[in-house]
Design a protein around this motif. Structure first.
Motif, PDB file in Angstrom:
ATOM      1  N   ASP A   1       0.753  -1.237  -0.070  1.00  0.00           N
ATOM      2  CA  ASP A   1       0.426  -0.099   0.295  1.00  0.00           C
ATOM      3  C   ASP A   1       0.733   1.323   0.117  1.00  0.00           C
ATOM      4  O   ASP A   1       0.258   1.857  -0.654  1.00  0.00           O
TER       5      ASP A   1
ATOM      6  N   GLN B   1       2.830   2.313  -3.891  1.00  0.00           N
ATOM      7  CA  GLN B   1       1.723   2.737  -4.458  1.00  0.00           C
ATOM      8  C   GLN B   1       1.709   3.853  -4.048  1.00  0.00           C
ATOM      9  O   GLN B   1       1.330   5.107  -4.425  1.00  0.00           O
ATOM     10  N   GLN B   2       1.927   4.671  -2.576  1.00  0.00           N
ATOM     11  CA  GLN B   2       1.561   6.044  -2.256  1.00  0.00           C
ATOM     12  C   GLN B   2       2.464   7.008  -2.553  1.00  0.00           C
ATOM     13  O   GLN B   2       2.864   8.301  -2.469  1.00  0.00           O
TER      14      GLN B   2
END
Length: 283
Positions: A226, A229-230
């Protein structure tokens, strides 16, 4: 809302600093600074006297740590790639001998060495199909707070309060959890810093009866994916030095040991030493 800490930006002609007043753990953190170091230290000492802090941590870039060393501070840990790819040196000084004294150092070293001597395994174990992994939502805060309250008698932050977890989520931090029979049995979070593109993986907790399935390693892997992806490029975690399982999980996931912070915070049942682990997330 008072959660036992306070962040302040101090701007003076001679320096600027981002300070974190951690009243619950009796410590003052300088998370970033620029300018004259002597003036910074004088200002810090005033706050230390005012609030009776017993530990001071200054996070500094490579060009400053030796100057701080020459002024009596100690190097306690290195956070690799912390400042947008630049290493962070955690320099500390103590105001009480009791706070500076570790009663478990040799035992913690034995635990660490036993972990570092093992080969890393690139695969993750697959838990039984009755365990379900997902990203947490605000509807989970009551169950999450109950999980932390059940596991930790003491914790550096008030994770046993639903409103605090709600506040963390509103601040942009993310949680992943594991459910078993509709009950949350394991969870962890990522405290994200977009300024420096790093995140701390923290608030790791698993109920004792569910610790044999490698749940935490999978949760941390979900968090890493996660965060990647940021655009987060560096992750770190600060684990109880007395916890074999947590340190072993981080080592097996490819984290590098970066030092031990003495009597860093109240956690589990006392003030404890904490191991620093860091990892780069490839772009």
């Amino acid at each position: 809302m008072n959660f036992g800490y306070e962040a302040k930006t101090i701007k003076q002609p001679e320096f600027e600093a981002q300070l974190f007043f951690d009243y619950s753990n009796e410590r003052l953190l300088v998370n970033d600074f620029s300018g004259n170091i002597d003036d910074l230290l004088r200002a810090i000492n005033k706050y230390v006297e005012k609030y009776s802090f017993t530990k001071i941590i200054i996070k500094t870039r490579p060009q400053h740590w030796q100057e701080l060393l020459s002024k009596g501070l100690e190097l306690e840990a290195i956070f690799k790639s912390y400042f947008n790819g630049i290493d962070c040196y955690a320099m500390v000084f103590y105001k009480e001998t009791k706070r500076r004294t570790s009663h478990y150092w040799v035992q913690e070293n034995d635990i660490l060495i036993s972990i570092l001597e093992k080969d890393r395994q690139s695969f993750l174990t697959t838990p039984p199909s009755t365990y379900h992994f997902r990203r947490a939502t605000k509807e989970d805060v009551v169950q999450l707070s109950s999980l932390y309250d059940h596991i930790f008698k003491l914790y550096p932050t008030p994770m046993n309060q639903p409103e605090y977890i709600h506040y963390q989520m509103n601040s942009g931090n993310i949680f992943y959890l594991v459910e078993h029979n509709k009950q949350i049995v394991s969870a962890a979070s990522a405290d994200i810093n977009k300024t420096f593109n790093h995140a701390e993986l923290t608030d790791c907790a698993t109920l004792p009866e569910h610790r044999k399935y490698g749940l935490m390693k999978k949760i941390l892997s979900f968090l890493e994916a996660d965060l990647k992806q940021q655009g987060i490029t560096c992750v770190f975690s600060i684990a109880r030095a007395l916890s074999y399982g947590m340190n072993a999980a981080l080592y097996q996931l490819g984290y590098e040991y970066g030092g031990r912070m003495i009597n860093n915070c109240y956690i589990f049942d006392k003030m404890e030493d904490m191991n620093v682990w860091t990892k780069d997330l490839p772009v």
